[in-house]
Design an enzyme around this catalytic site. Structure first.
Site, PDB file in Angstrom:
ATOM      1  N   LYS A 172      99.262  34.031-106.637  1.00 24.96           N
ATOM      2  CA  LYS A 172      99.767  33.544-105.341  1.00 24.96           C
ATOM      3  C   LYS A 172     101.182  33.990-104.991  1.00 24.96           C
ATOM      4  O   LYS A 172     101.993  33.192-104.534  1.00 24.96           O
ATOM      5  CB  LYS A 172      99.737  32.009-105.322  1.00 24.96           C
ATOM      6  CG  LYS A 172      98.362  31.420-105.397  1.00 24.96           C
ATOM      7  CD  LYS A 172      98.415  29.910-105.415  1.00 24.96           C
ATOM      8  CE  LYS A 172      98.970  29.379-106.701  1.00 24.96           C
ATOM      9  NZ  LYS A 172      98.725  27.952-106.927  1.00 24.96           N
ATOM     10  N   ASP A 208      97.065  21.757-110.647  1.00 24.79           N
ATOM     11  CA  ASP A 208      96.915  20.921-109.440  1.00 24.79           C
ATOM     12  C   ASP A 208      95.490  20.391-109.259  1.00 24.79           C
ATOM     13  O   ASP A 208      95.287  19.296-108.727  1.00 24.79           O
ATOM     14  CB  ASP A 208      97.396  21.663-108.177  1.00 24.79           C
ATOM     15  CG  ASP A 208      96.799  23.048-108.008  1.00 24.79           C
ATOM     16  OD1 ASP A 208      96.080  23.516-108.914  1.00 24.79           O
ATOM     17  OD2 ASP A 208      97.066  23.687-106.975  1.00 24.79           O
TER      18      ASP A 208
HETATM   19  C1  BGC Z   1      95.922  29.295-109.650  1.00 28.20           C
HETATM   20  C2  BGC Z   1      95.325  27.975-110.069  1.00 28.20           C
HETATM   21  C3  BGC Z   1      95.559  26.930-108.978  1.00 28.20           C
HETATM   22  C4  BGC Z   1      95.051  27.438-107.648  1.00 28.20           C
HETATM   23  C5  BGC Z   1      95.257  26.445-106.514  1.00 28.20           C
HETATM   24  C6  BGC Z   1      95.430  29.693-108.272  1.00 28.20           C
HETATM   25  O1  BGC Z   1      96.068  30.845-107.861  1.00 28.20           O
HETATM   26  O2  BGC Z   1      95.582  30.304-110.576  1.00 28.20           O
HETATM   27  O3  BGC Z   1      95.877  27.544-111.300  1.00 28.20           O
HETATM   28  O4  BGC Z   1      94.880  25.755-109.341  1.00 28.20           O
HETATM   29  O5  BGC Z   1      95.701  28.651-107.335  1.00 28.20           O
HETATM   30  O6  BGC Z   1      96.589  26.140-106.341  1.00 28.20           O
END
Ligand code: BGC
Length: 476
Positions: A172, A208
């Protein structure tokens, strides 16, 4: 299933233009059979991720979380919570009140994370987190108390203990150096010790999805799945320990963080990825990683739409072939525009305002085509998520040898919450692909922050129970 929505969205587009536009949108329309295939592939990947020897190479990581129980309603106390995972970082003071079975947010503070910091040295990021926590403690008059802390860290981590968690990789838009392969709790504690002006109590690390499941679980004790569809996407669920080959034990359950965003990273979704998905992946800061997430979540949906609009314009199917500087700028078409554009009432007017903002000269057919494009992209996202969720629900049902499963999913994330037809379309897909599962959706408010506190509270309750049991053994 999406028939209804598409009919509405095709109104007012001349048949000739419509059929040309549909050629580009066709790959986004996944049939129920295709969704069933996708679900079957994910089912296999869940098993690969759980296996002792197969998990190293598994694209769906299936990470043990060391959360062995959901809340039983007797938890209580005051906690701090940190929440890092999207564009902002939050600090919270949370109170779990047993009598009312409520998790109360006493206060919270948001600290922005500047983009450079998301890509800079990890030490700088953790110093910033420790400084924000300090400011919050001062403002709340909490400095001097050593409260237990729940840390929601929403990235794939190999959890060794509830307070030891190694970052596997950033996702992200984050890419801080010196953090991958390191224990994130240690980095946090070191940053606090470097300051030396306050301390924290025991720490519980949570993803989360787990926070969301746990905070909803206090309200509804049958909540055994947590799902996020926001900047990123992911889900966790309660798995039988005997199936989690990397963790000792035969009895009971453990929450597994699936990290389903990585589904397809071995190429198994090649047949449904479009040329636009390929470009989004190749131009991202982590090419080849989290392919499923890149077809679904808020960080990427707007960009997929933008690329489609550019292509349709180049082929003179939009704006008389004239683009604008904004339309040609990566990420300039925000995912939140899609929610505004697809609004049932007022959507067309919103579309026109957005197109004007983007410096485009539009007519009424253009705005209808743009709405159709947004619908194709959001609809595919909802259906893929629905197929993935159905896979988890079916797995829980089969695990427990039930003909019929009744369960609750705690959900969070802006895409799920803000988009006008996303949740409806997701549920319709789950009903089709998991007909023997009766699923209640519970939207979580502040789940990742409150949930981190809840995980800490449950861990304390379990520790207390174990202590009491051993005292009883000694006494008898
Ligand atoms: C992460 C997860 C997270 C999800 C939602 C993903 O990019 O790898 O760990 O739960 O985003 O936030």
């Amino acid at each position: 299933m999406s028939g209804d929505a598409s009919t509405v969205h095709t109104d007012g587009i001349p048949p000739d233009a419509l059929s040309k536009v549909q050629e580009y949108l066709e790959p986004f329309h996944l049939s129920v059979e295709k969704l069933r295939e996708v679900s079957a592939r994910l089912r296999k990947d869940l098993v690969r991720g759980l296996g002792k020897h197969s998990h190293h190479k598994a694209p769906v990581k299936m990470l043990p979380t060391f959360v062995r129980a959901t809340p039983d309603g007797t938890e209580k106390g005051d906690f701090l919570a940190l929440d890092l995972g999207g564009t902002n970082f939050r600090v919270l003071h949370v109170r779990v009140v047993e009598e009312e079975q409520k998790v109360l947010k006493m206060d919270s503070q948001i600290c922005a994370i500047p983009k450079e910091m998301m890509l800079g040295p990890g030490v700088q990021l953790f110093d910033h987190i420790a400084a924000c926590l300090n400011d919050f403690l001062v403002s709340q008059n909490l400095k001097g108390q050593t409260l237990p802390l729940g840390f929601t860290f929403s990235f794939p981590c190999e959890q060794k203990e509830i307070d030891k968690s190694i970052l596997i990789r950033w996702t992200k838009g984050f890419n801080c150096s010196g953090v991958e392969g390191e224990d994130v709790v240690k980095l946090l504690k070191e940053a606090i010790h470097r300051r030396g002006d306050y301390d924290i109590g025991s720490v519980a690390m949570v993803n989360d999805t787990v926070g969301t499941m746990m905070s909803c679980g206090y309200r509804d004790q049958s909540c055994e799945i947590g799902m996020i569809i926001g900047t990123g996407t992911n889900a966790c669920y309660m798995e039988e320990i005997k199936n989690v080959r990397r963790v000792e034990g035969e009895d009971g359950r453990m929450c597994i963080n699936t990290e389903w965003g990585g589904f397809g990273d071995d190429g198994c979704l090649k047949d449904i990825r479009t040329e636009f998905d390929v470009v989004v992946d190749e131009t991202s800061i982590n090419p080849g990683i989290h392919n499923f997430e890149k077809m679904i979540s808020g960080m990427y949906l707007g960009e997929i739409v933008r690329l489609l609009l550019v292509r349709l314009t180049e082929n003179k199917l939009l704006f008389e072939g004239r683009t604008s500087e904004a339309l040609l700028t990566p990420d300039a078409f925000e995912t939140k525009f899609m929610s505004e554009i697809e609004e049932r009432d007022g959507g067309l007017e919103n579309t026109q305002n957005i197109l004007t903002e983007l410096g485009l000269k539009w007519d009424s057919v253009d705005s209808r085509i743009v709405r159709l494009v947004c619908n194709a992209v959001s609809s595919r996202s909802a259906r893929l998520c629905g197929a993935a969720l159905a896979t988890l629900a079916n797995r829980i049902r089969v695990n427990r040898r039930l003909d019929h499963l009744k369960t609750t999913v705690g959900v969070d994330g802006t895409v799920y919450k803000k988009h006008p037809n996303f949740s409806e379309e997701l549920r319709a897909t789950v009903r089709l692909l998991a007909p023997d599962c009766d699923i209640t959706f519970l939207v979580s408010e502040d789940g990742s922050g409150k949930g981190a506190a809840m995980v800490t509270a449950v861990a304390q309750r379990l520790a207390h129970q174990t202590q009491q049991q051993s005292t009883n053994v000694l006494v008898s």
